[in-house]
Structure formats: C-alpha cells, structure tokens
Design a protein around this motif. Structure first.
Motif, mmCIF file in Angstrom:
data_model
loop_
_atom_site.group_PDB
_atom_site.id
_atom_site.type_symbol
_atom_site.label_atom_id
_atom_site.label_comp_id
_atom_site.label_asym_id
_atom_site.label_seq_id
_atom_site.Cartn_x
_atom_site.Cartn_y
_atom_site.Cartn_z
ATOM 1 N N HIS A 59 -7.152 9.768 5.776
ATOM 2 C CA HIS A 59 -7.176 9.153 4.450
ATOM 3 C C HIS A 59 -6.173 8.114 4.380
ATOM 4 C CE1 HIS A 59 -6.703 9.800 0.220
ATOM 5 N NE2 HIS A 59 -5.433 9.837 0.307
ATOM 6 N N LEU A 60 -4.830 8.123 5.019
ATOM 7 C CA LEU A 60 -3.992 7.026 4.938
ATOM 8 C C LEU A 60 -4.431 5.759 5.594
ATOM 9 C CD1 LEU A 60 -0.652 8.767 5.996
ATOM 10 C CD2 LEU A 60 -1.540 8.358 3.828
ATOM 11 N N CYS A 77 0.958 -1.006 -0.087
ATOM 12 C CA CYS A 77 -0.064 0.059 0.039
ATOM 13 C C CYS A 77 0.853 1.353 0.176
ATOM 14 C CB CYS A 77 -1.061 0.150 1.309
ATOM 15 S SG CYS A 77 -1.954 1.441 1.407
ATOM 16 N N LEU A 79 2.098 4.791 0.048
ATOM 17 C CA LEU A 79 1.552 5.849 0.814
ATOM 18 C C LEU A 79 2.422 7.194 0.472
ATOM 19 C CD1 LEU A 79 0.732 4.766 4.385
ATOM 20 C CD2 LEU A 79 -0.636 4.817 2.486
ATOM 21 N N GLN A 89 0.728 10.731 -1.187
ATOM 22 C CA GLN A 89 -0.677 10.810 -0.911
ATOM 23 C C GLN A 89 -0.969 11.808 0.365
ATOM 24 O OE1 GLN A 89 -3.069 8.947 -1.908
ATOM 25 N NE2 GLN A 89 -1.735 7.829 -3.347
ATOM 26 N N ASN A 90 -2.245 12.186 0.330
ATOM 27 C CA ASN A 90 -2.524 13.120 1.379
ATOM 28 C C ASN A 90 -2.205 12.575 2.750
ATOM 29 O OD1 ASN A 90 -4.294 14.236 3.388
ATOM 30 N ND2 ASN A 90 -5.859 14.819 2.141
ATOM 31 N N LEU A 104 -6.799 4.198 2.848
ATOM 32 C CA LEU A 104 -6.340 3.644 1.969
ATOM 33 C C LEU A 104 -5.617 2.294 2.302
ATOM 34 C CD1 LEU A 104 -3.905 6.365 0.648
ATOM 35 C CD2 LEU A 104 -5.833 5.663 -0.408
#
Length: 87
Positions: A21-22, A10, A12, A15-16, A25
C-alpha cells in the motif's frame, strides 16, 4: 535516481502500513509529479529480490519521496545489543 530533482512530498503517517500500500502511494505520487520512471525504478528495487525487510523497503521509498517517516527509519538492520543498566 537524479539527486538534483526535488523529491515530492508523500505523507505516510496514518496510512495502512502494508508495504504494498505504501509503495503504491509513493508510486502514485511520483507519477503525478511526472516521475513515472522513478516510480518504476523504486518498485523494481523493492520487488526485485534485493530488498529483504520492511525497514529496507521504507528506506528505498524515502529515497524517492519525502515522507514523514524518513527520520525514524533505522539506518541498518543490526539488532541492538542488550544494554546494561547502571546502578
């Protein structure tokens, strides 16, 4: 979590950085890999009141999914002592 199970990847980075948010995801990645129970467990550990920092939440996420952030997450929350410089 069952340590014998392979952790899904995944990424990260890029990413935001908002922890919610994380976490979303990582949860989605786990569910897509048939690991819905692990996704729920991860969310409960982060949101359940025992997680007290952003870094701790990232460590928990990294226990469930393989992230590109894993090696750079500090092992503890201790503040670094003020180093003295040699002359």
């Amino acid at each position: 979590m069952d340590q014998e199970r392979q952790k899904p990847s995944c990424p990260l980075i890029g990413q935001n950085g908002n922890i919610f948010h994380l976490m979303g995801l990582a949860s989605r990645t786990l569910r897509q890999c048939g690991m819905a129970d692990e996704a729920k467990e991860m969310q409960n550990r982060i949101m359940g009141g025992d997680c007290h920092s952003y870094e701790e939440a990232l460590r928990i996420i990294s226990e469930y999914v393989e992230t590109d952030l894993s090696p750079s997450i500090p092992a503890n929350n201790k503040k670094k002592e003020n180093p003295t410089h040699e002359r």
